[in-house]
Each structure stands twice: as structure tokens, then as C-alpha cells.
Design a protein around this motif. Sequence first.
Motif, PDB file in Angstrom:
ATOM      1  N   ALA A 149       0.965  37.672 -16.087  1.00  0.00           N
ATOM      2  CA  ALA A 149       0.614  36.312 -15.673  1.00  0.00           C
ATOM      3  C   ALA A 149       1.324  35.252 -16.479  1.00  0.00           C
ATOM      4  O   ALA A 149       1.500  34.123 -16.013  1.00  0.00           O
ATOM      5  CB  ALA A 149      -0.897  36.112 -15.793  1.00  0.00           C
ATOM      6  N   GLY A 150       1.760  35.589 -17.695  1.00  0.00           N
ATOM      7  CA  GLY A 150       2.338  34.573 -18.571  1.00  0.00           C
ATOM      8  C   GLY A 150       3.836  34.442 -18.501  1.00  0.00           C
ATOM      9  O   GLY A 150       4.414  33.611 -19.217  1.00  0.00           O
ATOM     10  N   THR A 151       4.496  35.247 -17.682  1.00  0.00           N
ATOM     11  CA  THR A 151       5.962  35.230 -17.670  1.00  0.00           C
ATOM     12  C   THR A 151       6.535  34.717 -16.346  1.00  0.00           C
ATOM     13  O   THR A 151       7.228  33.713 -16.306  1.00  0.00           O
ATOM     14  CB  THR A 151       6.508  36.640 -17.963  1.00  0.00           C
ATOM     15  N   ASP A 152       6.197  35.389 -15.248  1.00  0.00           N
ATOM     16  CA  ASP A 152       6.833  35.063 -13.964  1.00  0.00           C
ATOM     17  C   ASP A 152       6.481  33.658 -13.487  1.00  0.00           C
ATOM     18  O   ASP A 152       7.346  32.933 -12.983  1.00  0.00           O
ATOM     19  CB  ASP A 152       6.419  36.098 -12.912  1.00  0.00           C
ATOM     20  N   THR A 153       5.232  33.236 -13.641  1.00  0.00           N
ATOM     21  CA  THR A 153       4.823  31.922 -13.136  1.00  0.00           C
ATOM     22  C   THR A 153       5.542  30.797 -13.873  1.00  0.00           C
ATOM     23  O   THR A 153       6.021  29.836 -13.256  1.00  0.00           O
ATOM     24  CB  THR A 153       3.301  31.753 -13.268  1.00  0.00           C
ATOM     25  N   ASP A 276      -8.959  17.388 -11.423  1.00  0.00           N
ATOM     26  CA  ASP A 276      -8.495  16.708 -10.213  1.00  0.00           C
ATOM     27  C   ASP A 276      -8.171  17.781  -9.182  1.00  0.00           C
ATOM     28  O   ASP A 276      -7.154  18.469  -9.274  1.00  0.00           O
ATOM     29  CB  ASP A 276      -7.248  15.865 -10.533  1.00  0.00           C
ATOM     30  N   PHE A 277      -9.046  17.942  -8.185  1.00  0.00           N
ATOM     31  CA  PHE A 277      -8.909  19.042  -7.233  1.00  0.00           C
ATOM     32  C   PHE A 277      -7.730  18.873  -6.277  1.00  0.00           C
ATOM     33  O   PHE A 277      -7.456  19.768  -5.482  1.00  0.00           O
ATOM     34  CB  PHE A 277     -10.196  19.213  -6.425  1.00  0.00           C
ATOM     35  N   ARG A 278      -7.029  17.742  -6.328  1.00  0.00           N
ATOM     36  CA  ARG A 278      -5.829  17.599  -5.497  1.00  0.00           C
ATOM     37  C   ARG A 278      -4.684  18.453  -6.034  1.00  0.00           C
ATOM     38  O   ARG A 278      -3.758  18.794  -5.294  1.00  0.00           O
ATOM     39  CB  ARG A 278      -5.383  16.138  -5.460  1.00  0.00           C
ATOM     40  N   ILE A 279      -4.729  18.781  -7.331  1.00  0.00           N
ATOM     41  CA  ILE A 279      -3.635  19.538  -7.926  1.00  0.00           C
ATOM     42  C   ILE A 279      -4.224  20.455  -8.998  1.00  0.00           C
ATOM     43  O   ILE A 279      -4.570  20.011 -10.098  1.00  0.00           O
ATOM     44  CB  ILE A 279      -2.543  18.592  -8.487  1.00  0.00           C
ATOM     45  N   ILE A 280      -4.361  21.729  -8.662  1.00  0.00           N
ATOM     46  CA  ILE A 280      -4.984  22.684  -9.584  1.00  0.00           C
ATOM     47  C   ILE A 280      -4.116  23.945  -9.703  1.00  0.00           C
ATOM     48  O   ILE A 280      -4.541  25.048  -9.344  1.00  0.00           O
ATOM     49  CB  ILE A 280      -6.423  23.045  -9.146  1.00  0.00           C
ATOM     50  N   PRO A 281      -2.889  23.808 -10.192  1.00  0.00           N
ATOM     51  CA  PRO A 281      -2.014  24.983 -10.301  1.00  0.00           C
ATOM     52  C   PRO A 281      -2.552  26.046 -11.247  1.00  0.00           C
ATOM     53  O   PRO A 281      -2.178  27.219 -11.147  1.00  0.00           O
ATOM     54  CB  PRO A 281      -0.700  24.399 -10.819  1.00  0.00           C
ATOM     55  N   PHE A 282      -3.430  25.646 -12.185  1.00  0.00           N
ATOM     56  CA  PHE A 282      -4.005  26.605 -13.128  1.00  0.00           C
ATOM     57  C   PHE A 282      -5.446  26.964 -12.769  1.00  0.00           C
ATOM     58  O   PHE A 282      -6.142  27.608 -13.550  1.00  0.00           O
ATOM     59  CB  PHE A 282      -3.962  26.034 -14.548  1.00  0.00           C
ATOM     60  N   GLY A 283      -5.911  26.557 -11.602  1.00  0.00           N
ATOM     61  CA  GLY A 283      -7.284  26.810 -11.212  1.00  0.00           C
ATOM     62  C   GLY A 283      -8.220  25.769 -11.816  1.00  0.00           C
ATOM     63  O   GLY A 283      -7.789  24.748 -12.356  1.00  0.00           O
ATOM     64  N   ALA A 284      -9.517  26.043 -11.726  1.00  0.00           N
ATOM     65  CA  ALA A 284     -10.515  25.090 -12.209  1.00  0.00           C
ATOM     66  C   ALA A 284     -11.771  25.836 -12.621  1.00  0.00           C
ATOM     67  O   ALA A 284     -11.994  26.984 -12.211  1.00  0.00           O
ATOM     68  CB  ALA A 284     -10.841  24.053 -11.125  1.00  0.00           C
ATOM     69  N   GLY A 285     -12.594  25.181 -13.410  1.00  0.00           N
ATOM     70  CA  GLY A 285     -13.870  25.766 -13.799  1.00  0.00           C
ATOM     71  C   GLY A 285     -13.727  26.907 -14.787  1.00  0.00           C
ATOM     72  O   GLY A 285     -12.715  27.053 -15.477  1.00  0.00           O
ATOM     73  N   ARG A 286     -14.723  27.748 -14.836  1.00  0.00           N
ATOM     74  CA  ARG A 286     -14.742  28.839 -15.815  1.00  0.00           C
ATOM     75  C   ARG A 286     -13.662  29.880 -15.544  1.00  0.00           C
ATOM     76  O   ARG A 286     -13.288  30.640 -16.447  1.00  0.00           O
ATOM     77  CB  ARG A 286     -16.119  29.517 -15.821  1.00  0.00           C
ATOM     78  N   ARG A 287     -13.162  29.944 -14.309  1.00  0.00           N
ATOM     79  CA  ARG A 287     -12.122  30.922 -13.976  1.00  0.00           C
ATOM     80  C   ARG A 287     -10.725  30.315 -14.053  1.00  0.00           C
ATOM     81  O   ARG A 287      -9.763  30.889 -13.549  1.00  0.00           O
ATOM     82  CB  ARG A 287     -12.371  31.485 -12.567  1.00  0.00           C
ATOM     83  N   ARG A 288     -10.604  29.160 -14.693  1.00  0.00           N
ATOM     84  CA  ARG A 288      -9.296  28.554 -14.868  1.00  0.00           C
ATOM     85  C   ARG A 288      -8.408  29.452 -15.730  1.00  0.00           C
ATOM     86  O   ARG A 288      -8.896  30.197 -16.570  1.00  0.00           O
ATOM     87  CB  ARG A 288      -9.445  27.187 -15.558  1.00  0.00           C
ATOM     88  N   TYR A 292      -3.522  28.185 -19.881  1.00  0.00           N
ATOM     89  CA  TYR A 292      -3.098  26.863 -19.385  1.00  0.00           C
ATOM     90  C   TYR A 292      -2.245  26.107 -20.408  1.00  0.00           C
ATOM     91  O   TYR A 292      -1.138  25.654 -20.100  1.00  0.00           O
ATOM     92  CB  TYR A 292      -4.352  26.068 -19.004  1.00  0.00           C
ATOM     93  N   ASN A 293      -2.738  25.963 -21.630  1.00  0.00           N
ATOM     94  CA  ASN A 293      -2.000  25.186 -22.633  1.00  0.00           C
ATOM     95  C   ASN A 293      -0.667  25.834 -22.990  1.00  0.00           C
ATOM     96  O   ASN A 293       0.358  25.164 -23.110  1.00  0.00           O
ATOM     97  CB  ASN A 293      -2.860  25.017 -23.894  1.00  0.00           C
ATOM     98  N   LEU A 294      -0.682  27.153 -23.163  1.00  0.00           N
ATOM     99  CA  LEU A 294       0.550  27.867 -23.506  1.00  0.00           C
ATOM    100  C   LEU A 294       1.569  27.765 -22.382  1.00  0.00           C
ATOM    101  O   LEU A 294       2.755  27.488 -22.612  1.00  0.00           O
ATOM    102  CB  LEU A 294       0.234  29.331 -23.807  1.00  0.00           C
ATOM    103  N   GLY A 295       1.116  28.003 -21.137  1.00  0.00           N
ATOM    104  CA  GLY A 295       2.044  27.964 -20.007  1.00  0.00           C
ATOM    105  C   GLY A 295       2.683  26.604 -19.844  1.00  0.00           C
ATOM    106  O   GLY A 295       3.897  26.486 -19.640  1.00  0.00           O
ATOM    107  N   LEU A 296       1.880  25.545 -19.935  1.00  0.00           N
ATOM    108  CA  LEU A 296       2.408  24.195 -19.788  1.00  0.00           C
ATOM    109  C   LEU A 296       3.388  23.876 -20.899  1.00  0.00           C
ATOM    110  O   LEU A 296       4.443  23.270 -20.674  1.00  0.00           O
ATOM    111  CB  LEU A 296       1.252  23.195 -19.783  1.00  0.00           C
ATOM    112  N   ARG A 297       3.069  24.307 -22.116  1.00  0.00           N
ATOM    113  CA  ARG A 297       3.968  24.059 -23.249  1.00  0.00           C
ATOM    114  C   ARG A 297       5.299  24.784 -23.066  1.00  0.00           C
ATOM    115  O   ARG A 297       6.365  24.229 -23.327  1.00  0.00           O
ATOM    116  CB  ARG A 297       3.282  24.506 -24.541  1.00  0.00           C
ATOM    117  N   MET A 298       5.274  26.033 -22.621  1.00  0.00           N
ATOM    118  CA  MET A 298       6.514  26.789 -22.424  1.00  0.00           C
ATOM    119  C   MET A 298       7.377  26.145 -21.346  1.00  0.00           C
ATOM    120  O   MET A 298       8.601  26.047 -21.484  1.00  0.00           O
ATOM    121  CB  MET A 298       6.210  28.242 -22.053  1.00  0.00           C
TER     122      MET A 298
END
Length: 356
Positions: A149-153, A276-288, A292-298
Motif C-alpha cells: 500500500a505504501g509504494t504503488d499508490t 472534506d468528503f469531496r476529496i478523500i484519497p486516503f479515506g475517512a474516519g477510523r478506517r482512513r 496518510y502523513n508518510l504518503g503525502l510527505r513522500m
Amino acid sequence: MALLLASIFRLRGTAVNVGDFVNVFTCNVIGEMTLRMRLFEENNAEAEHFRELMEDFLSTAARFRIGDFVPFLARIGFSGSLDEMKSLHKRLDEFLLRKIEGQRRLSTENDGNKDFLQILHQLKYNSAGDGRQLSESNIKGILLNMISAGTDTATRTVEWAMSELIRHPHLMNKVRDELERVVGTEERVAESHLPQLKYLQAVVTETLRLHPPTPLMLPHASPDSSREIMGHFIPPNSHVMVNVWAVARDPNAWERPLEFDPDRFVDNPVNLDGRDFRIIPFGAGRRRCPGYNLGLRMIQFALASFVHAFDWSLPSGQEPKYLDMSEKYEVSIHRKVPLTLFATPRLPTHLYKTLQ
């Protein structure tokens, strides 16, 4: 990243596959974090073996199998490549088990410079006495999730961002101008620069809106009892697919939804953490997505480094406005035609050569 920029520098004058180079970066970052192992390394048979296993895993996971959607067909033999999946599972299991056994004794050493596998071992053997404990199957599954999950996306998001910047040279210039203002031309991009790169952040946000890496997200399951949500009845035990690709292109939610326009987020930034449910590329809620932070930083770091270190151009005869943007679905949305560009160094030569 420093090693990657040096590799591209040595190939100047040769067309490079952008996605392949970004993949080297993301895989090696995650590999070092999880297994203290570079997944892409020359003359390393173990790294090459695991890279091939992961490529097979991602390819197999993305295939359409009619038996997954019409269960009775699976029972009469239309289950897809079940034998292939079992064989792949066995090979991955053997590899991860060897890594776990090889590092088991390291899990009790001091706290300095631990990889993720060692931390999982500590959780396994230092349980709080409440009866909950990680099994080896848990550990292998978590490691596989982290790596896949942490590489291809992240790789595909950077490739789509580069594609859009190539198609829109005036936007590429705006990103480059910001990088020169914040970083200058006498040093490489550092992680500490990222909070100041507001326009680059807007480019990444717009890329995730228009090209979400997992367009239907991962499947969710409804609870045992039925639910009614906004007038819609959800039967118990249903698989729920969230079409974030459609939401992000909905004209009721966005102005000019099909247009790549990072400026929409410059004075009106949105949070990508699921509020913001208009844009949730990392999901939302407890199953987010927990990464998220690592992927966005990379993603931000790779894109900033690529744009800052090189001028990028299409092979001769190709015009940016006609760049093929067709999509191909695998585990994440890939470009149907890989992005191939020429890189011309922009920084002083010593910033590349000292990395070799």
C-alpha cells in the motif's frame, strides 16, 4: 532521493521512465523502514527476488475474477487464478518468515534505529497481559500491507502530477518559481522546505482530486444489521464501494471538475485527512489510511525534488497538449502509456556528482 537524482543525472540525454524511477524511491523508503532493506539495489539477489514477488503480488491482486462477484461461479471452477495465488502466497510467506526469523534476536536490543519489523516483535513479546498478542501471521500481513500500500499508490500520484505539469507548462513554471524562491539553486530540496511550498501542495492536492490512486478505495463492509443512510437502505453484510473518482469529478461539488487547476486550492486549501468528503484519497474516519502523513510527505518530496533538479521535456515530436492521459486499472490507477521524459540538470554539477 539523493541517490536517485544522481542516477537520473548520469542518464542525462537518455529518455527515462518517470514512474520506474519514482518507484525505486518509494520502494526503498518503505523497504528501509519495514525491513531495513533496499528493495531496489544492484547486485542484491535478495532485493531482486522480493521486488519480483511484489510485482507478481500487485499484478495478481488487480485482476478481475468473476467468481468474486458471482459466488456460485467460483464454486463450479470460475475462481480465477486460485492456484497461482496460492503459489504466490507460499513464496511471499517463506520470504517474510525468513526475515522475521533473521531479525527475531534484534527485537530485544536497544531502542536506537529500529525498523518496523523489530517494533512489531516488541509488541508481540511485550504484551500488556490483556490476552491480546500479535501472531506471526499478523506480523506478516502488516508488513505486506505496509509495502504494497505504501509504494504503488505514491508512485502513481507523482507520475500523474508530472504528467499534468508537462501538459501545462505554465503550471510547471509556477512550481519551479516557488522552488527557486524557497530553496534557491545552490542546494537540493529538503523535507524542511515542504511546509513553505504552498503551490506545490496545491498541485499534489489537485492531482489526488483528478487522479485518485484508488478510485473505488478499498472495499468496506456494512454491519450485521441493516442501515438506512440518507434514504438509502443498506442490507446487512454488504460490500460497500466508495467511488471517490466520481465524487471528485462531480460538477455539483466542483467548478470545472475536469480541468487540472491547482489554483483552486491556493486560497482555499482543503484538508486531505478525510474531513472534506469531496476529496478523500486516503479515506475517512477510523478506517482512513494509517500512512496518510508518510504518503503525502513522500509524494510532495519526490515531486519537488524532480521539478527542482531537472528540466523535463517530451521526446522530439511530441507536443505536451497531446500527451496521452489514458488510464489503466491495476491495484491503483496507472497511466496506460508510461510517462517517458528527457531530464536536463538545472543545479550546479557538484550537487549531483557528490552523490554518486
